[in-house]
Enzyme design. Sequence first.
Site, PDB file in Angstrom:
ATOM      1  N   ASP A 263       0.877  -1.165   0.000  1.00  0.00           N
ATOM      2  CA  ASP A 263       0.000   0.000   0.000  1.00  0.00           C
ATOM      3  C   ASP A 263       0.925   1.228   0.000  1.00  0.00           C
ATOM      4  O   ASP A 263       2.096   1.151   0.388  1.00  0.00           O
ATOM      5  CB  ASP A 263      -0.960   0.014   1.190  1.00  0.00           C
ATOM      6  CG  ASP A 263      -2.171   0.922   0.906  1.00  0.00           C
ATOM      7  OD1 ASP A 263      -2.087   1.762  -0.014  1.00  0.00           O
ATOM      8  OD2 ASP A 263      -3.200   0.793   1.597  1.00  0.00           O
TER       9      ASP A 263
HETATM   10  C1  BGC Z   1      -5.008   3.324  -0.161  1.00  0.00           C
HETATM   11  C2  BGC Z   1      -5.101   2.328  -1.288  1.00  0.00           C
HETATM   12  C3  BGC Z   1      -4.916   3.026  -2.608  1.00  0.00           C
HETATM   13  C4  BGC Z   1      -3.572   3.752  -2.600  1.00  0.00           C
HETATM   14  C5  BGC Z   1      -3.267   4.487  -3.880  1.00  0.00           C
HETATM   15  C6  BGC Z   1      -3.758   4.173  -0.248  1.00  0.00           C
HETATM   16  O1  BGC Z   1      -3.802   5.202   0.672  1.00  0.00           O
HETATM   17  O2  BGC Z   1      -5.044   2.658   1.079  1.00  0.00           O
HETATM   18  O3  BGC Z   1      -6.351   1.686  -1.249  1.00  0.00           O
HETATM   19  O4  BGC Z   1      -4.986   2.111  -3.659  1.00  0.00           O
HETATM   20  O5  BGC Z   1      -3.587   4.695  -1.544  1.00  0.00           O
HETATM   21  O6  BGC Z   1      -4.126   5.539  -4.083  1.00  0.00           O
END
Ligand code: BGC
Length: 756
Positions: A263
């Site tokens: 993530d």
């Molecule tokens: C989120 C993810 C997301 C990523 C990219 C993160 O903060 O938890 O779900 O895909 O950001 O935007």
Amino acid sequence: MRNLKFIIIAVMMLPIVSLSAEKGHRSALLQYDRQIDGIISQMTLEEKVNMLHAKFMFVSAGVERLGIADIKYADGPFGIREEMQPKGWAGLGWETDKATFFPTGSALAATWSPELAYSYGTGMAKEARLRGKDMILGPAINIQRIPTGGRTYEYLSEDPFLSSKLAVGYTKGVQDNGVAVCLKHYALNNQEDNRGTVNVIIGERAMHEIYLPPFRAAVEEADAFGVMSAYNKVNGFWCAENEILLDKILRQDWGFAGMVISDWGGTHSTVRSVKAGLNVEMPDQKYLGQALIDSIKAGLVSEETINQRVREILRVRMAIKPVPEDMANKEMTSQPAQQKIAYEVACKSIVLLKNEGALPLKLENKPVIAVIGANATQIMATGGLGAGVKTLYEITPLDGLKNRIGDKAEILFAQGYEPVKFSWVRKTPEQLEKENQEKELAAQKLAKEAIEVAKKASIVLFIGGDNRAVETEGSDRKDIFLPSGQDELIKKIAEVNPNIVTVLTSGAPNDLNVVKPLSKALLISWFNGSEGGNALADVLIGKISPSGRLPFTLPVKLEDSPAYALGNYPQGKKSADVFANLVSETESTDKSQEKKDEAAKGDPNTAYYSEESLIGYRWFDTKNKPVMYPFGYGLTYTTFNYSKLKTDKDKYGKSDIIHVAFELKNTGKMAADEVVQVYVHRVNPSVEWPAKELKAFSRVSLASGESKTVKLEIPIENLRYWNETKHAWDDDLCKIELLVGASAGDIKLKKEITLK
Ligand code: BGC
């Protein structure tokens, strides 16, 4: 309650070799390995490491010299995100990247339709291809553990079986159309408060039976190519370097052959991460860039490990054909075929909770309808932090009503209350005080207007609920009450016009104690996508019967739900007790006193899942606690009769399949879909079980007066439990009762059978 301390220790000490007999599935990705070996043999170490971290915010590198294209990612999960700056969080301001806003996770789950989840995946993939993307950052499939969870609206359900079926549908829909999924957030990212620091303490059984099944199903049944490791820790280890989750369970047990990306900002180490199985650090190169090259040179990680991580990425690159540069971003992303899917999902997601004859709306005498509530005109594609869709269009509830009945009714509108707005700015107490006074004055004015409008109408359509600033990534809600003083407003409206139909456009549970008795009809219509307003209007006027079913339990009050009732969220007594014990056992008394005192206050960075498997209806049913509306609940404009439950046998062996059949008749005047549900109750088990568990369901369409024999299957294999001593699935061969019904709280037919 078993002694969790031992379970925790057992989980932490699990060896990193698979003890389980079964070995997942054989991924189609393995077919590329010979070809990939040839490519890897031509790559320099720098080229390899270059693939293991971000190139841009949503891109990781290929190897241009060898004709290997970069991998392009798109958020996910309910619409393709606008084109972003290479190194920032702002959009590029393009025109053609306006996408279809699909209903969010809880809305999709309310359809109880794996077929619609498949169409949804198809639509997402088509828009991803138009934008030249290889991997969608979705579906988001964490279990909804707490009603207040900030991302409940993105996630599917509190139930692992329903979540699994939908995750498989979504994944197949995406991957059958040439794009990879990225299942997120693996694993146990069930809260947003402290998500980047929290350590989830969980026993093996709850982990395998409740939280992992959607991931496992999407890997084993749909061959998911991507997984995103979550921000949190599980049993002491960050998800991005958690060998048990990434290596033992995901790759060894389930046979996952694709790539794991962190993530955004969720990587914490170099050597531990690559060894555990992390393939790509996003969106940085803090750990898997130069630091990795240095670690390899220092002999801390072997080049063979790096080759393996590169191989896993290349498998996905081979399976997903890159969109040629000159073909991407040529047309508008949102297109009619995808908008139609968004409409179909929205139509079938709307849940009717109560109806005292107020719906469908009666339009014969051109009524005056007062539409009251800021949610009637609010956009839900964007709002708070995180996943947002720059959508081509969004039909709000008020737009939908005007589109569908603008000429058949006189529609008056009043905003009623000031919606919550998302803000990054931290305010001083003085600023907040001033703001509150201004808000109070504005609220009085808005309420007054609403009451005047209500007086003039024969019916009030109160359109309230949460919005995207209330339900947001990065933080959980503090309670589940309707925001912005909606309860107070509806009380005032009821004094002048008691003919109220309430629609809540929320993605998560709300407290309905005030609104339910004051409403003649009550519906949930979710954050329901580009076509949400049209779908809602079609349900309100009876063009279609409502057919959504709750994907989660609506509690009477928040405090009844398991994590709250046990005091282990947000920082509970229970977790403090355990901490105090652990500390006292491991440290000498002098040193530990201070820590013990600290622990006794509770620890917001430890989420102690002491409710084990009793999540959602499993908790309420087992503890005999009343609910506001049960899991699986939803009314239609017709009635159904269930009869003649049969099974093919009375006794079943370990590898048999139970064939369940019963008659379903639409006994009302309108065509409608019923969602039939089969739960299993163990009569004389040898281990503890929840009172009942969903094991089969089906959405059945019936014309007025029509009957059908509904046939469902339950493989006995799906009734096993996770044996924490053997660290493997095990049979509990006992008598079970099959419960067939219209929700967890409405069982119509029962039959006992024996497992032997
Ligand atoms: C989120 C993810 C997301 C990523 C990219 C993160 O903060 O938890 O779900 O895909 O950001 O935007």
